[in-house]
Design a protein around this motif. Structure first.
Motif: not given
Length: 430
Positions: A166-183
């Motif tokens: 969630l931190r990466v999703c919220e704090e990275n302002q340029n993020l276009q896509s993110i995926q992880a299979q083991n959260i």
């Protein structure tokens, strides 16, 4: 005949190949003796031959190949052999570099990185038996956030905590896509997850959720697109309350039945899912739905009014009635290699907007064949169909209806109407 003199380029290639072969020992000499264009050639060739040279040697030389200043894409998969792993039972050490050290290198030497793939280094089946999966520590999250130009992040076969993701999703302002299979779920109570995920609707209009081993872990993929409509996918196994923890409005549902299981619980859960999400679902895929669940097309029709794609895989979904009420269905995929049920073509073909049909099965029933062919010929049904694929698995040890001859007659009729048809008839191997 004049003897050919080797070109200067050949001598240069020979020198470059020598450097590449011994790249681990050159290091700072690379920068002192090679021009930037030549260093780029050395890097490219070293990466092409990394398995022969040794991942550790190439890794040692990377800081001196300064073309990384312009590199925009990097994957840990290229250096799988250097990562430190711990044994599951016996403490068998492997590799010398931690994932955090790898990420620190990227922060220091790859400032323009846009696409990052963190791929777990356990490559073989034996590796996965012997070694634990790498878990990204909070320091790894900090380092990822220091890569301010990142737009795409992929994490496979490594663990990351939900809070870190969630931190990466919220704090990275340029993020276009993110995926992880083991959260790993590290947030309580569980019912707070839904509201947390809702906050990302405005940033990522494409969202995919995978049950995995909920409530211990889940898979998530977020993507920002230019599409006008949102896309939300959920993949889950019955019975489970996973859907209660993610935002509603699922457009693609993929549902698996598990065996053995409580039939009543599975059936109740499946019907509850269809009631809750069927109204927004445009694609539905059912896997291993057994006859005991007593699921029919009517159960799907009465909730999934917007359905455009239906996949039935090794499942028994009874279709005794016409499916003309499936008014928006365009694609039907029916794969039944396990001989779970009979495919009633006379019922399926009544869906008015079907474009593509793919069926792999061992039991077909065309009903009243003459009536079916007449309706097709007179354009009362199948008026929109353009492609049909049928694979018929014939069991010669069982007495069957004359399905093969009827299917061939159906194919001839469809081809006369300009439909592209592929018919494959194969014997079942006992």
């Amino acid at each position: 005949m004049r003897e050919r003199i080797p070109a200067l380029l050949s001598l240069q290639d020979l020198a470059i190949n020598t450097i590449v072969k011994n790249i681990g020992g050159y290091r700072d000499l690379i920068q002192k003796t090679l021009s930037p264009p030549t260093r780029k050639i050395v890097f490219d060739r070293a990466m092409e031959r990394i398995k022969d040279i040794g991942e550790d040697k190439v890794w040692a030389a990377l800081p001196y190949l300064d073309q990384h200043r312009t590199t925009e894409s990097f994957s840990s998969e290229d250096f799988a052999g250097i990562f430190r792993l711990q044994g599951k039972i016996l403490q068998i050490p492997k590799g010398r570099i931690s994932m955090e050290e790898f990420l620190q290198y990227l922060v220091e030497f790859v400032p323009n990185l846009k696409q990052l793939e963190i791929q777990g280094p356990r490559k073989t089946f034996v590796d996965k038996i012997l070694y634990k999966k790498i878990e990204l520590e909070p320091l790894a999250t900090d380092l990822i956030l220091k890569m301010e130009n990142l737009t795409h992040i992929s994490m496979d076969d490594v663990r990351i905590k939900f809070s870190g993701f969630l931190r990466v999703c919220e704090e990275n302002q340029n993020l276009q896509s993110i995926q992880a299979q083991n959260i790993l779920i590290d947030i309580q109570p569980l019912n707070s997850i839904k509201n947390i995920l809702k906050k990302h609707d405005s940033k990522f209009d494409q969202q995919e959720y995978d049950l995995q081993k909920f409530p211990k872990k889940i898979g998530i993929a977020f993507k920002k697109t230019s599409d006008q409509e949102h896309y939300r996918e959920a993949k889950l196994t019955l019975p489970n309350d996973f859907l209660d923890q993610i935002p509603s409005g699922v457009t693609k549902l993929e549902i698996f039945s598990q065996k053995p299981a409580d039939i009543l619980s599975e059936r109740s859960c499946l019907l509850r899912i269809l009631r809750r999400e069927g109204g927004s679902a445009k694609s539905l895929f059912l896997h291993r739905i057994r006859p005991e669940l007593n699921i029919t097309f009517r159960h799907i029709f009465e909730h999934c009014h917007e359905l455009e794609v239906l996949g039935v895989h090794s499942s028994c979904v009874r279709h005794d009635e016409q499916i003309g009420s499936f008014s928006k269905l365009k694609i039907l995929v029916w794969l039944d290699r396990e001989n779970v049920g009979t495919v009633r073509l006379d019922k399926i073909f009544t869906a008015p907007l079907l474009h593509q049909i793919a069926i792999h099965a061992s039991r077909f029933d065309l009903g009243d064949t003459e009536s079916l062919l007449s309706r097709i010929r007179n354009r009362k049904i199948m008026t929109e169909v353009t492609h049909v694929w049928i694979k018929y698995f014939v069991d010669r040890e069982q007495v069957v209806l004359n399905a093969e001859a009827e299917l061939r007659e159906l194919v001839r009729e469809l081809r006369l109407l300009g439909v592209s048809v592929n018919l494959d008839i194969s014997d079942i191997q006992h």
